[in-house]
Design a protein around this motif. Structure first.
Motif, short mmCIF file in Angstrom:
data_model
loop_
_atom_site.label_atom_id
_atom_site.label_comp_id
_atom_site.label_asym_id
_atom_site.label_seq_id
_atom_site.Cartn_x
_atom_site.Cartn_y
_atom_site.Cartn_z
N SER A 124 -0.30 0.36 -4.86
CA SER A 124 -1.84 0.40 -4.47
C SER A 124 -2.29 0.22 -3.74
O SER A 124 -2.01 -0.89 -3.08
N THR A 157 4.25 -3.82 -7.63
CA THR A 157 3.13 -2.36 -7.15
C THR A 157 3.16 -2.13 -5.82
O THR A 157 2.60 -2.90 -5.37
N PRO A 217 2.51 4.86 -5.20
CA PRO A 217 1.67 4.87 -6.97
C PRO A 217 3.07 5.04 -7.64
O PRO A 217 3.46 3.68 -8.76
N GLN A 226 0.35 -1.43 0.32
CA GLN A 226 -0.39 -0.04 0.48
C GLN A 226 0.96 1.28 -0.04
O GLN A 226 1.67 1.23 0.55
N THR A 268 6.25 1.64 -8.80
CA THR A 268 5.26 0.90 -9.75
C THR A 268 6.16 0.56 -10.79
O THR A 268 6.14 1.49 -11.21
#
Length: 125
Positions: free
Chosen positions: A124, A122, A86, A12, A89
């Motif tokens: 997100s 990643t 983000p 996250q 990523t």
């Protein structure tokens, strides 16, 4: 020569991950090693590099959030990532260079001769 990157995953925003890169078949003890990353539809970009004799370099976008380190005896490199966003990523690749690489080239992908396959990160919610 093999560079094996691991430690990627889904995290996250604001979270942390630690990537590892294990080298085998050749010693990079006296040479720079680095992390690069590539997001979809983007060019591969420099993240961080470390050489025992030349020190550390970081991309401006990760300064203060990422820390590169190496276990020279174990031929392993790490990337501790915190405050992930983000925009972080990407597929992260580790790379190994030669002893003759100069400091100004440490952030240039073309300067590295050996590459691992990459690990996906990643970020997100």
């Amino acid at each position: 020569v093999q560079l094996q990157a691991s430690g990627g995953g889904l995290v996250q925003p604001g979270g942390s991950l630690r990537l590892s890169c294990a080298a085998s078949g050749r010693s990079f003890n006296g040479a720079p090693m680095a992390w690069f990353r590539q997001a979809p539809d983007n060019d591969r970009e420099f993240v961080a590099a470390l050489s025992r004799s030349r020190g550390r370099r970081y991309a401006d976008s990760v300064k203060g959030r990422f820390t590169i380190s190496r276990d020279y005896a174990g031929e392993t490199m790490y990337l501790q990532m915190s405050g992930l966003e983000p925009a972080d990523t990407a597929v992260y690749y580790c790379a190994g260079g030669s002893r003759s690489m100069i400091f100004s080239s440490m952030n240039t992908a073309k300067a590295y001769d050996y590459w691992g396959r990459g690990t996906q990160v990643t970020v997100s919610s």
